[in-house]
Motif scaffolding. Structure first.
Motif, PDB file in Angstrom:
ATOM      1  N   LEU A 177      30.210   6.962  12.088  1.00  0.00           N
ATOM      2  CA  LEU A 177      30.213   7.467  10.844  1.00  0.00           C
ATOM      3  C   LEU A 177      31.846   8.012  10.756  1.00  0.00           C
ATOM      4  N   ALA A 178      32.365   7.587  11.622  1.00  0.00           N
ATOM      5  CA  ALA A 178      33.553   8.640  11.488  1.00  0.00           C
ATOM      6  C   ALA A 178      34.569   7.684  10.345  1.00  0.00           C
ATOM      7  N   PRO A 179      34.627   5.663  10.497  1.00  0.00           N
ATOM      8  CA  PRO A 179      35.050   5.235   9.715  1.00  0.00           C
ATOM      9  C   PRO A 179      34.547   5.195   8.589  1.00  0.00           C
ATOM     10  N   LEU A 180      32.960   5.278   7.894  1.00  0.00           N
ATOM     11  CA  LEU A 180      32.596   5.407   6.646  1.00  0.00           C
ATOM     12  C   LEU A 180      33.260   7.000   6.699  1.00  0.00           C
ATOM     13  N   THR A 181      33.386   7.946   7.029  1.00  0.00           N
ATOM     14  CA  THR A 181      33.527   9.723   6.478  1.00  0.00           C
ATOM     15  C   THR A 181      35.146   9.306   5.904  1.00  0.00           C
ATOM     16  N   ASP A 182      35.902   8.332   6.359  1.00  0.00           N
ATOM     17  CA  ASP A 182      36.977   8.106   6.278  1.00  0.00           C
ATOM     18  C   ASP A 182      37.479   7.344   5.098  1.00  0.00           C
ATOM     19  N   ALA A 183      36.395   6.122   4.927  1.00  0.00           N
ATOM     20  CA  ALA A 183      36.775   5.532   4.031  1.00  0.00           C
ATOM     21  C   ALA A 183      36.051   6.101   2.453  1.00  0.00           C
ATOM     22  N   THR A 184      35.159   7.247   2.358  1.00  0.00           N
ATOM     23  CA  THR A 184      34.466   8.285   1.491  1.00  0.00           C
ATOM     24  C   THR A 184      35.699   8.874   1.326  1.00  0.00           C
ATOM     25  N   HIS A 185      36.772   9.699   2.025  1.00  0.00           N
ATOM     26  CA  HIS A 185      37.684  10.403   1.552  1.00  0.00           C
ATOM     27  C   HIS A 185      38.496   9.830   0.491  1.00  0.00           C
ATOM     28  N   ARG A 186      38.665   8.360   1.357  1.00  0.00           N
ATOM     29  CA  ARG A 186      39.652   7.723   0.472  1.00  0.00           C
ATOM     30  C   ARG A 186      39.299   7.551  -1.223  1.00  0.00           C
ATOM     31  N   VAL A 187      38.463   6.564  -0.624  1.00  0.00           N
ATOM     32  CA  VAL A 187      37.744   6.255  -1.759  1.00  0.00           C
ATOM     33  C   VAL A 187      38.058   7.639  -3.617  1.00  0.00           C
ATOM     34  N   ALA A 188      37.952   8.685  -2.762  1.00  0.00           N
ATOM     35  CA  ALA A 188      37.656  10.220  -3.580  1.00  0.00           C
ATOM     36  C   ALA A 188      39.148  10.363  -3.812  1.00  0.00           C
ATOM     37  N   GLU A 189      39.845  10.409  -2.959  1.00  0.00           N
ATOM     38  CA  GLU A 189      40.811  10.630  -3.467  1.00  0.00           C
ATOM     39  C   GLU A 189      42.102   9.602  -4.787  1.00  0.00           C
ATOM     40  N   ALA A 190      41.575   8.701  -4.107  1.00  0.00           N
ATOM     41  CA  ALA A 190      42.165   7.792  -5.234  1.00  0.00           C
ATOM     42  C   ALA A 190      41.011   7.675  -6.045  1.00  0.00           C
ATOM     43  N   ARG A 191      40.020   8.487  -6.364  1.00  0.00           N
ATOM     44  CA  ARG A 191      39.623   8.864  -7.719  1.00  0.00           C
ATOM     45  C   ARG A 191      40.302   9.433  -8.193  1.00  0.00           C
ATOM     46  N   ARG A 192      40.931  10.596  -7.851  1.00  0.00           N
ATOM     47  CA  ARG A 192      40.985  12.047  -8.061  1.00  0.00           C
ATOM     48  C   ARG A 192      42.768  11.354  -9.053  1.00  0.00           C
ATOM     49  N   LEU A 193      43.204  10.993  -7.973  1.00  0.00           N
ATOM     50  CA  LEU A 193      45.157  10.500  -8.604  1.00  0.00           C
ATOM     51  C   LEU A 193      45.045   9.393  -9.531  1.00  0.00           C
ATOM     52  N   LEU A 194      43.597   8.561  -9.767  1.00  0.00           N
ATOM     53  CA  LEU A 194      43.129   7.811 -10.995  1.00  0.00           C
ATOM     54  C   LEU A 194      43.228   8.903 -12.174  1.00  0.00           C
ATOM     55  N   LEU A 195      42.179   9.850 -11.852  1.00  0.00           N
ATOM     56  CA  LEU A 195      41.434  10.503 -12.665  1.00  0.00           C
ATOM     57  C   LEU A 195      43.100  11.690 -13.595  1.00  0.00           C
ATOM     58  N   GLY A 196      43.889  11.791 -12.644  1.00  0.00           N
ATOM     59  CA  GLY A 196      45.037  12.562 -13.366  1.00  0.00           C
ATOM     60  C   GLY A 196      46.716  11.395 -14.036  1.00  0.00           C
ATOM     61  N   ARG A 197      45.966  10.127 -13.855  1.00  0.00           N
ATOM     62  CA  ARG A 197      46.820   9.761 -14.018  1.00  0.00           C
ATOM     63  C   ARG A 197      47.501   8.961 -15.735  1.00  0.00           C
ATOM     64  N   ASP A 198      48.455   9.006 -15.756  1.00  0.00           N
ATOM     65  CA  ASP A 198      48.841   8.655 -17.014  1.00  0.00           C
ATOM     66  C   ASP A 198      48.824   7.001 -17.704  1.00  0.00           C
ATOM     67  N   VAL A 199      47.853   6.792 -18.151  1.00  0.00           N
ATOM     68  CA  VAL A 199      47.764   5.203 -18.174  1.00  0.00           C
ATOM     69  C   VAL A 199      48.446   4.850 -19.747  1.00  0.00           C
ATOM     70  N   ASP A 200      49.242   6.243 -20.283  1.00  0.00           N
ATOM     71  CA  ASP A 200      50.126   5.707 -21.783  1.00  0.00           C
ATOM     72  C   ASP A 200      51.617   5.596 -21.126  1.00  0.00           C
ATOM     73  N   ARG A 201      51.853   5.867 -19.545  1.00  0.00           N
ATOM     74  CA  ARG A 201      53.332   5.898 -19.816  1.00  0.00           C
ATOM     75  C   ARG A 201      53.772   4.955 -19.918  1.00  0.00           C
ATOM     76  N   PRO A 202      54.876   4.678 -19.605  1.00  0.00           N
ATOM     77  CA  PRO A 202      55.874   3.482 -19.861  1.00  0.00           C
ATOM     78  C   PRO A 202      55.483   1.868 -18.309  1.00  0.00           C
ATOM     79  N   PHE A 203      56.169   1.132 -19.096  1.00  0.00           N
ATOM     80  CA  PHE A 203      55.728   0.235 -18.203  1.00  0.00           C
ATOM     81  C   PHE A 203      56.482   0.447 -16.372  1.00  0.00           C
ATOM     82  N   ARG A 204      56.571   0.724 -15.652  1.00  0.00           N
ATOM     83  CA  ARG A 204      57.197   1.248 -14.080  1.00  0.00           C
ATOM     84  C   ARG A 204      57.380  -0.405 -13.164  1.00  0.00           C
TER      85      ARG A 204
END
Length: 725
Positions: free
Chosen positions: A73-100
């Motif tokens: 369970l520990a690796p699955l729980t850790d993976a779930t948390h990382r996916v959730a964190e990436a999803r939250r970061l993507l939610l706040g990402r500005d897709v119209d920002r300049p070329f980086r």
């Protein structure tokens, strides 16, 4: 054998394409819609992992299985948390920002100097030859361009783990990596960073920075009058280590530009005349770099933005699938260990029970032999009552001996079975059971590749394998039931002995008057004792044989009950494996395929192929190879006859109507620049031979893409004319 000529991949004439297939509908790409869809898919992965964890938690509910449950369970729980964190970061990402653009490279390569020039800085953040000047990332804007640029810490300093992590934290959100290199040797840590960048699949532009100090007027004059002398060196030789490290992970850089960052920054000094500044800037060759950056932005910005948004979440989803695949492997290892160790224990235990039974019967035989000798030695001159009393006492001693023999044999057996259980557990905890078999789909394959990315997953793998060994040890140790069962045998055998017929019956004298002498009387009495007591010993022997079988059956049942206890664990692990396999194949892999398909659909739209985008069935992306797309007719033929430019991604069409092995050959044909000879072609395997050498890492990438997209094993060999096969 079949020989296929190389597949031309230059874009076809647009006018001819329109004549064949008509005008292509132009469909606008919505980055916001893509972002929303990827967030939705990430949430689906979180839910799938949560469901899997809940099922596993209920399946592994035994108090004895805490170590196994934690390892799963520990690796699955850790993976779930990382996916959730990436999803939250993507939610706040500005897709119209300049070329980086993200600046990366080893410490003191000149990144900060180049950053200061590109952003119009005053050079205050530039180091003075010391290690690790930049410890945090800095974001600026390239003067005169709608481009963001990020300066990151160097990745090659001693004790620079924090710097390394900080630099790579900027990679996922980048559209282009500007790798600043020098003509000095590439360090091993720097090489690992290049391999990791290739694993990310990000486009890489190399700026080969000349470190010749031109702050001295004479050195600056050399640069202005003899730039080739100042730059000098073996440019190709300096790029070879970069080529090699990228190729190990199936990557390559777009192009390389030689610059002098110090001179470029110097050209912005207010102390220079405009002509001097222009001359120094021209000599720095930084204009070539700006031109290349501009080309990349103009030609690939939209496609890079789609890929960047997709890869932002895609890597964590792939990592989650890889984690699930490895947890499945661990459960399979535990299952193999449980099955194998149980079979091994039962086999050894059965043999030991047989030995214990033989030893017990031998002890019974010795005890009866003593009674036979007693009959022969008893003093027949004694009265009938005294002989009967002595016989009853002897039978009491026999009971005690038999009870002691049973108790001794049982305790030895219990001790030996515990030792057998320990030895079996120890043996199986050292065996590499359950080798990493193909688990189906991209999860297993990407798992192998993602272990290199960051290293965190390798630690999780080691933890779960340790859990498998703990499970093997705990799973084979004897429970209290076996000792209790062996102890109960003693009571059973005493009860049997107490009920033996004839033990309380003594001898009856026949009249002595018929005998003429005392010797005749003694002889007759001894015969009476033998004739009357020996049959009793025969009865005792028969009863002991039966008792021995009862003891053996009791011991055997104890072993079987122990095996049944462990069979419950095996059933539990089988259920856990089915749960994980279902999560992998029925939930995670379809989501991963959908992520690649959504990215490919938007890329095709950006490339002006709206018709193919609308008809797209599925897609599989693989760094170092390209993106395989499955299309129906006529869209498949259109992409074959009129390939799209490879500015951002190489698009490799496969026909929906083709069998898997044919699709694998289509991929190789589109990937190869030379003649492809098909040496073997079956439903499950294709073996091809190429007439041109492959770059390091390309073969692995091609084979991986073929397997992930078609499920066919692709074997590639090279046959260079005039060279060795």
């Amino acid at each position: 054998m079949m020989i296929l000529q190389n597949q031309p991949r230059i874009p076809g004439d647009e006018r001819a394409r329109q004549q064949f297939y008509g005008l292509d509908p132009q469909i606008e790409t919505s980055l916001a819609a893509l972002k929303a869809r990827l967030i939705e898919l990430a949430r689906a992965v979180e839910r799938a992992l949560d469901r899997s964890a809940a099922s596993l938690r209920s399946q592994l509910d035994s108090a004895e299985d805490v170590a196994i449950r934690d390892a799963v369970l520990a690796p699955l729980t850790d993976a779930t948390h990382r996916v959730a964190e990436a999803r939250r970061l993507l939610l706040g990402r500005d897709v119209d920002r300049p070329f980086r653009i993200v600046l990366m490279g080893r410490t003191m390569a000149g990144k900060s100097t180049l950053f200061e020039f590109l952003t119009g800085g005053d050079g205050a953040s530039v180091g003075r030859g010391g290690q690790r000047t930049t410890r945090e990332s800095h974001i600026g804007t390239v003067l005169g361009h709608d481009i963001e640029i990020v300066d990151t810490p160097g990745v090659g300093a001693m004790d620079g783990d924090a710097d390394y992590a900080e630099a790579f934290s900027q990679v996922a959100d980048s559209d282009l990596i500007l790798w600043v290199a020098t003509n000095e040797a590439t360090q091993e840590r720097t090489g690992r960073a290049l391999e990791q960048l290739a694993d990310y699949g990000k486009p890489i532009l190399v700026a080969l920075n000349c470190l010749r100090d031109v702050t001295d007027q004479l050195d600056l004059l050399d640069l202005l009058e003899e730039p080739d002398f100042v730059f000098g060196g073996d440019t190709l030789g300096n790029l070879k280590p970069i080529d090699r490290h990228l190729a190990r992970a199936g990557g390559r850089y777009i192009s390389a530009v030689m610059i002098h960052a110090q001179a470029a920054l110097m050209s912005q000094s207010s102390d220079l005349t405009s002509d001097d500044a222009s001359d120094i800037r021209l000599a720095s060759r930084v204009g070539h770099l700006l031109t290349e950056i501009g080309v990349q932005k103009d030609r690939t910005a939209d496609a890079r933005r789609v890929a960047s948004i997709g890869d932002f979440i895609r890597r964590e989803l792939l990592d989650a699938a890889s984690t699930t695949a490895t947890v499945t492997k661990t459960v399979r290892m535990m299952l193999d260990t449980a099955r194998g160790s149980l079979d091994d224990f039962v086999r050894r235990a059965d043999r030991r029970v047989d030995d214990a039974h033989n030893e017990l019967m031998a002890a019974f035989s010795v005890a009866l032999s003593r009674r036979e000798r007693w009959i022969e030695r008893v003093d027949v001159s004694l009265s009938e009552a005294k002989i009967n009393a002595a016989w009853a006492s002897e039978m009491g001693l026999l009971k005690e001996e038999i009870s002691a023999d049973v108790d001794h044999a049982g305790r030895r057996l219990e001790r030996d079975l515990n030792q057998i259980a320990f030895d079996v557990a120890d043996d199986w905890s050292h065996l590499a059971v359950g080798e990493f078999q193909e688990l189906g789909g991209r999860g297993a394959i990407w798992g192998n590749r993602l272990v290199k990315v960051g290293g965190r997953f390798a630690t999780a793998v080691g933890t779960t394998v340790l859990g498998a060994k703990i499970g093997a040890l705990a799973g084979t140790a004897l429970g209290p039931g076996l000792g209790n069962a062996i102890g109960l045998v003693l009571g059973a055998i005493v009860g049997l002995l107490t009920g033996l017929l004839g033990l309380s019956r003594g001898i009856d004298w026949v009249s002595d008057k018929v005998f003429r002498s005392a010797a005749d009387v003694r002889k007759r009495r001894r015969e009476n004792v033998h004739d009357q007591l020996s049959p009793l010993l025969v009865q005792v022997n028969e009863q002991l044989a039966q008792a021995g079988e009862v003891v053996r059956a009791t011991w055997q049942r104890a072993v079987e009950q122990e095996a049944a206890r462990h069979s419950v664990r095996i059933d539990m692990l089988e259920q856990a494996e089915r749960t994980l396999q279902h999560t992998m194949t029925m939930e995670l892999e379809p989501v991963l395929a959908e992520v690649d398909t959504e990215i490919a659909r938007d890329l095709l739209r950006i490339m002006g192929r709206g018709r193919a985008a609308s008809a797209l069935i599925r897609a599989t992306r693989w760094r170092g190879a390209g993106i395989a797309v499955e299309l129906p007719e006529p869209e498949f033929s259109e992409l074959v006859l009129f390939p799209v430019p490879e500015d951002a991604e190489r698009v490799l069409p496969t026909a929906a109507s083709a069998v898997s092995s044919t699709s694998a050959i289509q991929l190789v044909r589109n990937l190869s620049d030379g003649v492809v000879t098909v040496r073997e072609w079956t439903d499950l395997q294709v073996r091809v031979e190429l007439t041109h050498p492959l770059a390091l890492g390309a073969q692995e990438a091609w084979q991986a893409l073929a397997w992930a997209h078609t499920g066919v094993r692709l074997s590639i060999s090279e046959h260079i004319e005039g060279g060795a096969l």
